[in-house]
Design an enzyme around this catalytic site. Structure first.
Site, PDB file in Angstrom:
ATOM      1  N   HIS A 243       0.844  -1.204   0.000  1.00 13.51           N
ATOM      2  CA  HIS A 243       0.000   0.000   0.000  1.00 13.51           C
ATOM      3  C   HIS A 243       0.876   1.250   0.000  1.00 13.51           C
ATOM      4  O   HIS A 243       1.287   1.751   1.048  1.00 13.51           O
ATOM      5  CB  HIS A 243      -0.926  -0.018   1.227  1.00 13.51           C
ATOM      6  CG  HIS A 243      -1.968   1.069   1.217  1.00 13.51           C
ATOM      7  ND1 HIS A 243      -3.295   0.831   1.472  1.00 13.51           N
ATOM      8  CD2 HIS A 243      -1.882   2.403   0.971  1.00 13.51           C
ATOM      9  CE1 HIS A 243      -3.971   1.961   1.391  1.00 13.51           C
ATOM     10  NE2 HIS A 243      -3.123   2.938   1.103  1.00 13.51           N
TER      11      HIS A 243
ATOM     12  N   HIS B 287       1.145   4.983  -2.338  1.00  6.38           N
ATOM     13  CA  HIS B 287       0.620   5.818  -3.428  1.00  6.38           C
ATOM     14  C   HIS B 287       1.772   6.517  -4.145  1.00  6.38           C
ATOM     15  O   HIS B 287       2.612   7.151  -3.496  1.00  6.38           O
ATOM     16  CB  HIS B 287      -0.313   6.898  -2.886  1.00  6.38           C
ATOM     17  CG  HIS B 287      -1.548   6.364  -2.233  1.00  6.38           C
ATOM     18  ND1 HIS B 287      -2.769   6.349  -2.856  1.00  6.38           N
ATOM     19  CD2 HIS B 287      -1.748   5.815  -1.009  1.00  6.38           C
ATOM     20  CE1 HIS B 287      -3.676   5.832  -2.035  1.00  6.38           C
ATOM     21  NE2 HIS B 287      -3.081   5.500  -0.910  1.00  6.38           N
TER      22      HIS B 287
ATOM     23  N   GLY C  13      -9.361   8.313  -1.524  1.00  5.06           N
ATOM     24  CA  GLY C  13      -9.981   9.636  -1.408  1.00  5.06           C
ATOM     25  C   GLY C  13     -10.826   9.766  -0.151  1.00  5.06           C
ATOM     26  O   GLY C  13     -10.623   9.039   0.825  1.00  5.06           O
TER      27      GLY C  13
ATOM     28  N   HIS D 243      -9.939   1.496   0.287  1.00  8.90           N
ATOM     29  CA  HIS D 243      -9.690   2.244   1.524  1.00  8.90           C
ATOM     30  C   HIS D 243     -10.991   2.257   2.333  1.00  8.90           C
ATOM     31  O   HIS D 243     -12.013   2.767   1.847  1.00  8.90           O
ATOM     32  CB  HIS D 243      -9.307   3.693   1.234  1.00  8.90           C
ATOM     33  CG  HIS D 243      -7.907   3.893   0.751  1.00  8.90           C
ATOM     34  ND1 HIS D 243      -7.473   3.510  -0.484  1.00  8.90           N
ATOM     35  CD2 HIS D 243      -6.829   4.460   1.368  1.00  8.90           C
ATOM     36  CE1 HIS D 243      -6.194   3.831  -0.625  1.00  8.90           C
ATOM     37  NE2 HIS D 243      -5.770   4.408   0.491  1.00  8.90           N
TER      38      HIS D 243
ATOM     39  N   GLU E 239     -10.983   3.652   7.872  1.00  7.77           N
ATOM     40  CA  GLU E 239      -9.868   4.546   8.196  1.00  7.77           C
ATOM     41  C   GLU E 239     -10.494   5.761   8.891  1.00  7.77           C
ATOM     42  O   GLU E 239     -10.524   5.830  10.118  1.00  7.77           O
ATOM     43  CB  GLU E 239      -9.133   4.938   6.902  1.00  7.77           C
ATOM     44  CG  GLU E 239      -7.936   5.857   7.104  1.00  7.77           C
ATOM     45  CD  GLU E 239      -7.373   6.408   5.786  1.00  7.77           C
ATOM     46  OE1 GLU E 239      -8.067   6.418   4.764  1.00  7.77           O
ATOM     47  OE2 GLU E 239      -6.205   6.874   5.820  1.00  7.77           O
TER      48      GLU E 239
ATOM     49  N   ASP F 120       1.834   3.792   2.881  1.00  7.87           N
ATOM     50  CA  ASP F 120       0.798   4.704   2.384  1.00  7.87           C
ATOM     51  C   ASP F 120       1.418   5.812   1.524  1.00  7.87           C
ATOM     52  O   ASP F 120       1.373   5.723   0.309  1.00  7.87           O
ATOM     53  CB  ASP F 120      -0.046   5.288   3.532  1.00  7.87           C
ATOM     54  CG  ASP F 120      -1.444   5.682   3.079  1.00  7.87           C
ATOM     55  OD1 ASP F 120      -1.829   5.301   1.963  1.00  7.87           O
ATOM     56  OD2 ASP F 120      -2.163   6.350   3.856  1.00  7.87           O
ATOM     57  N   ASP F 121       1.992   6.840   2.161  1.00 10.13           N
ATOM     58  CA  ASP F 121       2.492   8.009   1.422  1.00 10.13           C
ATOM     59  C   ASP F 121       3.827   8.472   2.007  1.00 10.13           C
ATOM     60  O   ASP F 121       3.856   9.395   2.833  1.00 10.13           O
ATOM     61  CB  ASP F 121       1.474   9.149   1.539  1.00 10.13           C
ATOM     62  CG  ASP F 121       0.143   8.757   0.939  1.00 10.13           C
ATOM     63  OD1 ASP F 121       0.075   8.629  -0.296  1.00 10.13           O
ATOM     64  OD2 ASP F 121      -0.816   8.548   1.702  1.00 10.13           O
TER      65      ASP F 121
END
Ligand code: HPA
Ligand code: ZN
Length: 369
Positions: free
Chosen positions: A31, A33, A191, A218, A221, A299-300
Protein backbone atom coordinates in the site's frame (compact mmCIF):
# COMPACT_ATOMS: atom_id res chain seq x y z
CA UNK A 1 49.36 -11.44 20.14
CA UNK A 2 49.21 -7.89 18.97
CA UNK A 3 47.07 -5.54 21.00
CA UNK A 4 43.98 -4.29 19.09
CA UNK A 5 43.61 -0.55 18.75
CA UNK A 6 40.52 1.05 20.26
CA UNK A 7 39.09 1.59 16.80
CA UNK A 8 39.53 -2.07 15.85
CA UNK A 9 37.90 -3.11 19.09
CA UNK A 10 34.95 -0.82 18.67
CA UNK A 11 34.50 -2.05 15.09
CA UNK A 12 34.57 -5.65 16.26
CA UNK A 13 31.96 -5.02 18.95
CA UNK A 14 29.94 -2.37 17.16
CA UNK A 15 26.33 -2.97 18.06
CA UNK A 16 23.95 -3.14 15.15
CA UNK A 17 20.93 -0.93 15.75
CA UNK A 18 17.36 -2.16 15.40
CA UNK A 19 16.96 0.29 12.52
CA UNK A 20 19.92 -1.22 10.66
CA UNK A 21 18.52 -4.73 11.12
CA UNK A 22 15.10 -3.67 9.86
CA UNK A 23 16.59 -1.66 7.01
CA UNK A 24 18.51 -4.74 5.84
CA UNK A 25 15.45 -6.97 6.10
CA UNK A 26 13.86 -7.78 2.73
CA UNK A 27 10.40 -6.19 2.83
CA UNK A 28 7.05 -6.09 1.06
CA UNK A 29 4.89 -2.97 0.64
CA UNK A 30 1.36 -3.47 -0.72
CA UNK A 31 0.00 0.00 0.00
CA UNK A 32 1.98 2.93 -1.35
CA UNK A 33 0.62 5.82 -3.43
CA UNK A 34 2.74 7.17 -6.27
CA UNK A 35 1.32 10.66 -5.67
CA UNK A 36 2.48 10.48 -2.05
CA UNK A 37 5.97 9.25 -2.92
CA UNK A 38 7.46 12.34 -4.47
CA UNK A 39 10.94 13.51 -3.45
CA UNK A 40 10.68 17.17 -2.44
CA UNK A 41 13.91 17.90 -4.33
CA UNK A 42 12.27 16.56 -7.50
CA UNK A 43 9.14 18.57 -6.85
CA UNK A 44 11.09 21.82 -6.55
CA UNK A 45 13.45 21.07 -9.44
CA UNK A 46 10.90 19.96 -12.03
CA UNK A 47 8.43 22.66 -11.02
CA UNK A 48 11.10 25.31 -11.51
CA UNK A 49 12.31 23.88 -14.84
CA UNK A 50 8.78 23.56 -16.25
CA UNK A 51 7.50 26.82 -14.80
CA UNK A 52 4.82 25.11 -12.72
CA UNK A 53 2.94 27.76 -10.78
CA UNK A 54 3.86 26.99 -7.15
CA UNK A 55 3.93 29.41 -4.20
CA UNK A 56 7.68 28.76 -3.82
CA UNK A 57 10.50 26.70 -5.30
CA UNK A 58 12.33 26.40 -2.02
CA UNK A 59 12.10 22.91 -0.50
CA UNK A 60 11.64 24.13 3.06
CA UNK A 61 8.88 26.52 2.02
CA UNK A 62 7.18 23.81 -0.01
CA UNK A 63 7.45 21.19 2.73
CA UNK A 64 4.45 22.24 4.90
CA UNK A 65 2.27 22.45 1.79
CA UNK A 66 2.89 18.86 0.72
CA UNK A 67 3.96 17.09 3.89
CA UNK A 68 2.55 16.64 7.41
CA UNK A 69 4.88 18.72 9.60
CA UNK A 70 5.25 19.46 13.30
CA UNK A 71 2.34 21.56 14.50
CA UNK A 72 -0.11 20.20 11.90
CA UNK A 73 -3.20 18.79 13.60
CA UNK A 74 -3.64 15.07 13.03
CA UNK A 75 -6.59 15.25 10.68
CA UNK A 76 -7.83 13.15 7.75
CA UNK A 77 -8.92 16.07 5.56
CA UNK A 78 -5.74 18.06 6.20
CA UNK A 79 -3.80 14.94 5.16
CA UNK A 80 -5.76 14.70 1.89
CA UNK A 81 -5.29 18.46 1.32
CA UNK A 82 -1.54 17.87 0.88
CA UNK A 83 -2.23 16.03 -2.39
CA UNK A 84 -4.03 18.96 -3.99
CA UNK A 85 -0.94 21.08 -4.64
CA UNK A 86 0.94 18.01 -5.85
CA UNK A 87 -1.57 17.56 -8.68
CA UNK A 88 -0.33 20.78 -10.33
CA UNK A 89 3.09 19.25 -10.66
CA UNK A 90 2.39 16.59 -13.32
CA UNK A 91 2.85 19.04 -16.13
CA UNK A 92 4.84 16.90 -18.53
CA UNK A 93 5.57 13.35 -19.52
CA UNK A 94 9.07 13.74 -17.99
CA UNK A 95 7.61 14.77 -14.63
CA UNK A 96 5.27 11.77 -14.48
CA UNK A 97 8.00 9.34 -15.57
CA UNK A 98 10.57 10.77 -13.19
CA UNK A 99 8.26 10.50 -10.18
CA UNK A 100 7.29 6.91 -11.07
CA UNK A 101 10.92 5.89 -11.60
CA UNK A 102 12.13 7.49 -8.38
CA UNK A 103 9.29 6.01 -6.31
CA UNK A 104 10.47 2.54 -7.29
CA UNK A 105 14.18 3.41 -6.83
CA UNK A 106 13.47 4.77 -3.33
CA UNK A 107 11.55 1.63 -2.34
CA UNK A 108 14.41 -0.57 -3.61
CA UNK A 109 16.94 1.51 -1.63
CA UNK A 110 14.89 0.71 1.49
CA UNK A 111 15.15 -3.00 0.65
CA UNK A 112 11.54 -3.35 -0.42
CA UNK A 113 11.76 -6.40 -2.67
CA UNK A 114 8.12 -6.55 -3.69
CA UNK A 115 6.11 -3.35 -4.11
CA UNK A 116 2.55 -2.70 -5.18
CA UNK A 117 2.48 0.94 -6.18
CA UNK A 118 -0.88 2.60 -6.73
CA UNK A 119 -1.62 5.70 -8.74
CA UNK A 120 -4.63 7.74 -9.78
CA UNK A 121 -4.49 8.29 -13.57
CA UNK A 122 -7.05 11.11 -13.22
CA UNK A 123 -4.77 12.98 -10.76
CA UNK A 124 -1.75 12.64 -13.03
CA UNK A 125 -3.71 13.70 -16.11
CA UNK A 126 -5.53 16.78 -14.82
CA UNK A 127 -2.80 19.49 -14.89
CA UNK A 128 -2.41 19.32 -18.69
CA UNK A 129 -5.52 17.38 -19.62
CA UNK A 130 -3.46 14.39 -20.68
CA UNK A 131 -5.45 11.29 -21.59
CA UNK A 132 -5.82 8.55 -18.98
CA UNK A 133 -4.26 6.11 -21.46
CA UNK A 134 -1.11 8.15 -21.97
CA UNK A 135 -0.38 8.79 -18.29
CA UNK A 136 -0.96 5.09 -17.56
CA UNK A 137 1.49 4.11 -20.28
CA UNK A 138 4.09 6.57 -18.98
CA UNK A 139 3.83 5.16 -15.47
CA UNK A 140 4.07 1.56 -16.70
CA UNK A 141 7.12 2.34 -18.87
CA UNK A 142 8.97 4.22 -16.11
CA UNK A 143 8.23 1.52 -13.54
CA UNK A 144 9.46 -1.17 -15.93
CA UNK A 145 12.69 0.75 -16.44
CA UNK A 146 13.13 1.15 -12.69
CA UNK A 147 12.54 -2.59 -12.19
CA UNK A 148 15.29 -3.37 -14.67
CA UNK A 149 17.72 -1.03 -12.90
CA UNK A 150 16.94 -2.10 -9.29
CA UNK A 151 16.46 -5.37 -7.37
CA UNK A 152 12.70 -5.05 -6.94
CA UNK A 153 9.49 -6.46 -8.40
CA UNK A 154 6.58 -4.05 -8.83
CA UNK A 155 2.87 -4.51 -9.46
CA UNK A 156 0.79 -1.43 -10.31
CA UNK A 157 -2.65 -0.74 -8.87
CA UNK A 158 -4.95 1.90 -10.33
CA UNK A 159 -6.79 4.10 -7.84
CA UNK A 160 -10.23 5.57 -8.30
CA UNK A 161 -10.65 8.75 -6.25
CA UNK A 162 -14.13 8.91 -4.76
CA UNK A 163 -14.11 12.72 -4.92
CA UNK A 164 -13.75 12.78 -8.74
CA UNK A 165 -17.23 11.34 -9.26
CA UNK A 166 -18.86 8.48 -11.06
CA UNK A 167 -18.04 9.39 -14.68
CA UNK A 168 -14.28 9.56 -14.07
CA UNK A 169 -14.49 6.37 -11.99
CA UNK A 170 -16.04 4.52 -14.94
CA UNK A 171 -13.29 5.71 -17.29
CA UNK A 172 -10.57 4.79 -14.80
CA UNK A 173 -12.05 1.30 -14.34
CA UNK A 174 -11.93 0.74 -18.09
CA UNK A 175 -8.27 1.81 -18.11
CA UNK A 176 -7.45 -0.65 -15.32
CA UNK A 177 -9.14 -3.48 -17.23
CA UNK A 178 -7.52 -2.52 -20.54
CA UNK A 179 -4.03 -2.57 -19.00
CA UNK A 180 -4.46 -5.80 -17.04
CA UNK A 181 -1.60 -8.12 -18.06
CA UNK A 182 0.34 -5.02 -19.16
CA UNK A 183 1.44 -4.03 -15.67
CA UNK A 184 -1.83 -3.30 -13.85
CA UNK A 185 -2.68 -5.90 -11.20
CA UNK A 186 -5.44 -4.29 -9.15
CA UNK A 187 -8.07 -1.60 -8.62
CA UNK A 188 -8.29 0.61 -5.51
CA UNK A 189 -10.81 3.08 -4.11
CA UNK A 190 -9.17 6.04 -2.35
CA UNK A 191 -9.98 9.64 -1.41
CA UNK A 192 -12.50 11.11 0.98
CA UNK A 193 -14.23 8.23 2.75
CA UNK A 194 -16.17 10.62 4.99
CA UNK A 195 -18.15 12.40 2.27
CA UNK A 196 -18.22 9.66 -0.38
CA UNK A 197 -19.33 6.14 0.57
CA UNK A 198 -18.09 3.21 -1.50
CA UNK A 199 -21.45 1.66 -2.43
CA UNK A 200 -22.06 3.83 -5.56
CA UNK A 201 -18.86 2.35 -7.04
CA UNK A 202 -19.76 -1.29 -6.26
CA UNK A 203 -20.67 -2.36 -9.82
CA UNK A 204 -17.32 -1.06 -11.14
CA UNK A 205 -15.36 -3.09 -8.61
CA UNK A 206 -17.41 -6.25 -9.26
CA UNK A 207 -16.74 -5.86 -12.98
CA UNK A 208 -13.00 -5.34 -12.39
CA UNK A 209 -12.92 -8.43 -10.20
CA UNK A 210 -14.65 -10.50 -12.90
CA UNK A 211 -11.94 -9.31 -15.29
CA UNK A 212 -9.30 -10.75 -12.96
CA UNK A 213 -8.04 -7.63 -11.17
CA UNK A 214 -7.23 -7.69 -7.46
CA UNK A 215 -9.55 -5.48 -5.40
CA UNK A 216 -8.49 -3.21 -2.56
CA UNK A 217 -10.63 -0.50 -0.96
CA UNK A 218 -9.69 2.24 1.52
CA UNK A 219 -12.19 1.65 4.35
CA UNK A 220 -12.39 1.70 8.12
CA UNK A 221 -9.87 4.55 8.20
CA UNK A 222 -11.72 7.83 8.69
CA UNK A 223 -15.05 5.97 9.00
CA UNK A 224 -16.11 3.02 11.10
CA UNK A 225 -16.12 -0.77 10.67
CA UNK A 226 -19.44 -0.76 8.79
CA UNK A 227 -17.47 0.66 5.83
CA UNK A 228 -15.17 -2.37 5.95
CA UNK A 229 -18.24 -4.61 5.81
CA UNK A 230 -19.54 -2.63 2.81
CA UNK A 231 -16.17 -2.93 1.01
CA UNK A 232 -16.15 -6.71 1.49
CA UNK A 233 -19.82 -7.44 0.78
CA UNK A 234 -20.65 -4.86 -1.89
CA UNK A 235 -17.26 -4.27 -3.58
CA UNK A 236 -15.85 -7.79 -3.11
CA UNK A 237 -12.60 -6.43 -1.67
CA UNK A 238 -9.73 -8.92 -1.31
CA UNK A 239 -7.84 -6.38 0.76
CA UNK A 240 -8.75 -3.31 2.77
CA UNK A 241 -6.63 -0.15 2.80
CA UNK A 242 -6.09 0.47 6.52
CA UNK A 243 -9.26 -1.20 7.90
CA UNK A 244 -7.91 -0.73 11.41
CA UNK A 245 -11.31 0.28 12.79
CA UNK A 246 -12.42 -3.32 12.18
CA UNK A 247 -11.31 -3.85 15.78
CA UNK A 248 -14.36 -1.85 16.98
CA UNK A 249 -16.96 -4.36 15.79
CA UNK A 250 -16.84 -8.07 16.55
CA UNK A 251 -19.18 -9.01 13.67
CA UNK A 252 -17.01 -7.18 11.14
CA UNK A 253 -13.88 -8.70 12.65
CA UNK A 254 -15.41 -12.17 12.24
CA UNK A 255 -16.31 -11.33 8.62
CA UNK A 256 -12.71 -10.28 7.91
CA UNK A 257 -11.44 -13.50 9.49
CA UNK A 258 -13.97 -15.75 7.76
CA UNK A 259 -13.25 -14.31 4.31
CA UNK A 260 -9.48 -14.20 4.86
CA UNK A 261 -9.43 -10.50 3.94
CA UNK A 262 -6.04 -8.79 4.32
CA UNK A 263 -5.66 -5.42 6.03
CA UNK A 264 -3.04 -3.04 4.61
CA UNK A 265 -1.98 -1.25 7.79
CA UNK A 266 0.04 2.00 7.66
CA UNK A 267 0.72 3.14 11.26
CA UNK A 268 2.26 6.61 10.72
CA UNK A 269 -0.47 7.54 8.26
CA UNK A 270 -3.07 6.36 10.79
CA UNK A 271 -1.54 8.64 13.40
CA UNK A 272 -1.42 11.65 11.07
CA UNK A 273 -5.00 11.20 9.83
CA UNK A 274 -6.23 11.03 13.43
CA UNK A 275 -7.42 7.41 13.15
CA UNK A 276 -5.39 6.47 16.25
CA UNK A 277 -4.58 8.86 19.06
CA UNK A 278 -1.04 7.54 19.59
CA UNK A 279 1.15 4.85 18.06
CA UNK A 280 1.07 2.96 21.37
CA UNK A 281 -2.71 2.70 20.96
CA UNK A 282 -2.54 1.30 17.43
CA UNK A 283 -4.56 -1.96 17.12
CA UNK A 284 -2.06 -3.67 14.77
CA UNK A 285 -0.75 -6.07 17.43
CA UNK A 286 -4.25 -7.00 18.61
CA UNK A 287 -5.43 -7.60 15.04
CA UNK A 288 -2.37 -9.79 14.39
CA UNK A 289 -2.90 -11.82 17.54
CA UNK A 290 -6.59 -12.30 16.73
CA UNK A 291 -5.49 -13.98 13.52
CA UNK A 292 -6.31 -11.22 11.03
CA UNK A 293 -4.06 -11.21 7.95
CA UNK A 294 -2.35 -7.88 8.57
CA UNK A 295 0.41 -6.33 6.48
CA UNK A 296 2.67 -3.35 7.18
CA UNK A 297 2.96 -0.55 4.63
CA UNK A 298 3.86 3.11 4.11
CA UNK A 299 0.80 4.70 2.38
CA UNK A 300 2.49 8.01 1.42
CA UNK A 301 6.23 8.16 2.21
CA UNK A 302 6.71 11.81 1.23
CA UNK A 303 3.48 13.18 2.73
CA UNK A 304 4.19 11.32 5.98
CA UNK A 305 7.99 11.72 5.80
CA UNK A 306 8.43 8.00 6.41
CA UNK A 307 10.00 4.88 4.93
CA UNK A 308 8.98 1.25 5.28
CA UNK A 309 11.95 0.79 7.63
CA UNK A 310 10.50 3.60 9.79
CA UNK A 311 7.15 1.76 9.90
CA UNK A 312 8.91 -1.44 10.99
CA UNK A 313 10.75 0.47 13.73
CA UNK A 314 7.40 1.85 14.92
CA UNK A 315 5.87 -1.64 14.80
CA UNK A 316 8.58 -2.98 17.13
CA UNK A 317 9.27 0.00 19.39
CA UNK A 318 5.83 1.60 19.74
CA UNK A 319 3.38 -1.16 18.88
CA UNK A 320 5.26 -4.06 20.47
CA UNK A 321 5.54 -6.60 17.66
CA UNK A 322 8.33 -9.19 17.88
CA UNK A 323 10.78 -9.93 15.06
CA UNK A 324 9.06 -13.29 14.44
CA UNK A 325 5.71 -11.52 14.14
CA UNK A 326 7.24 -9.01 11.71
CA UNK A 327 8.52 -11.84 9.52
CA UNK A 328 5.06 -13.43 9.54
CA UNK A 329 3.61 -10.09 8.52
CA UNK A 330 6.00 -10.02 5.54
CA UNK A 331 4.76 -13.50 4.60
CA UNK A 332 1.15 -12.23 4.89
CA UNK A 333 2.12 -9.55 2.38
CA UNK A 334 3.36 -12.16 -0.08
CA UNK A 335 0.21 -14.26 0.37
CA UNK A 336 -2.00 -11.24 -0.31
CA UNK A 337 0.03 -9.94 -3.28
CA UNK A 338 -1.89 -9.54 -6.53
CA UNK A 339 0.40 -12.02 -8.25
CA UNK A 340 -0.38 -15.23 -10.16
CA UNK A 341 0.25 -18.41 -8.06
CA UNK A 342 3.58 -19.39 -9.67
CA UNK A 343 5.14 -15.95 -9.32
CA UNK A 344 3.86 -15.79 -5.75
CA UNK A 345 5.44 -19.16 -4.91
CA UNK A 346 8.78 -18.02 -6.39
CA UNK A 347 8.67 -14.77 -4.41
CA UNK A 348 7.79 -16.65 -1.22
CA UNK A 349 10.67 -19.07 -1.67
CA UNK A 350 13.15 -16.25 -2.27
CA UNK A 351 11.88 -14.16 0.64
CA UNK A 352 11.81 -17.10 3.08
CA UNK A 353 15.44 -17.79 2.24
CA UNK A 354 16.40 -14.16 2.70
CA UNK A 355 14.53 -14.01 6.04
CA UNK A 356 16.11 -17.24 7.27
CA UNK A 357 12.73 -19.03 7.42
CA UNK A 358 12.02 -22.66 6.60
CA UNK A 359 10.33 -23.53 3.32
CA UNK A 360 6.54 -23.84 3.48
CA UNK A 361 5.52 -27.16 5.05
CA UNK A 362 4.38 -28.80 1.79
CA UNK A 363 7.99 -28.61 0.51
CA UNK A 364 9.43 -29.90 3.76
CA UNK A 365 7.13 -32.93 3.87
CA UNK A 366 7.92 -33.79 0.29
CA UNK A 367 11.63 -33.52 1.09
CA UNK A 368 11.35 -35.90 4.04
CA UNK A 369 9.44 -38.33 1.86
N1 HPA B 1 -6.89 7.56 2.47
C1 HPA B 1 -7.57 7.92 1.39
N2 HPA B 1 -6.99 8.36 0.28
C2 HPA B 1 -5.66 8.44 0.27
C3 HPA B 1 -4.90 8.10 1.38
C4 HPA B 1 -5.54 7.63 2.54
O1 HPA B 1 -4.94 7.29 3.57
N3 HPA B 1 -3.60 8.29 1.05
C5 HPA B 1 -3.59 8.75 -0.22
N4 HPA B 1 -4.84 8.84 -0.70
ZN1 ZN C 1 -3.78 4.94 1.01
Amino acid sequence: MMQKTNEEQSQQYRTVSLREILQAMPKVDLHRHLEGSLRLETLAEVAYEHGVDLPSYDIEELRPLVQMVEGDPYDFHLFLEKFKLLRRFYSSREAVERVAYEAVADAAADNVQYLELRFSPASLAMAQEFSLDEVTEWVIAAVNRAQRDHPITVGLIISILRDFGRQVAEEVTEIAIAYRNKGIVGLDLAGDEVHYPAKPFADLFCRAKEEGLGITVHAGEAMGPERVEEAINALEADRIGHGVRTIENSNVLQLVLRRGVTLEVCPTSNLQTGVVRGLGMHPLRDLYRLGVHVTLNTDDPSVSNTTLTDEYVVAVQSIGLTMTELKNIILNGIQAAFLPPRKKARLEKRMRQALGLAAPSRFRWRFWG
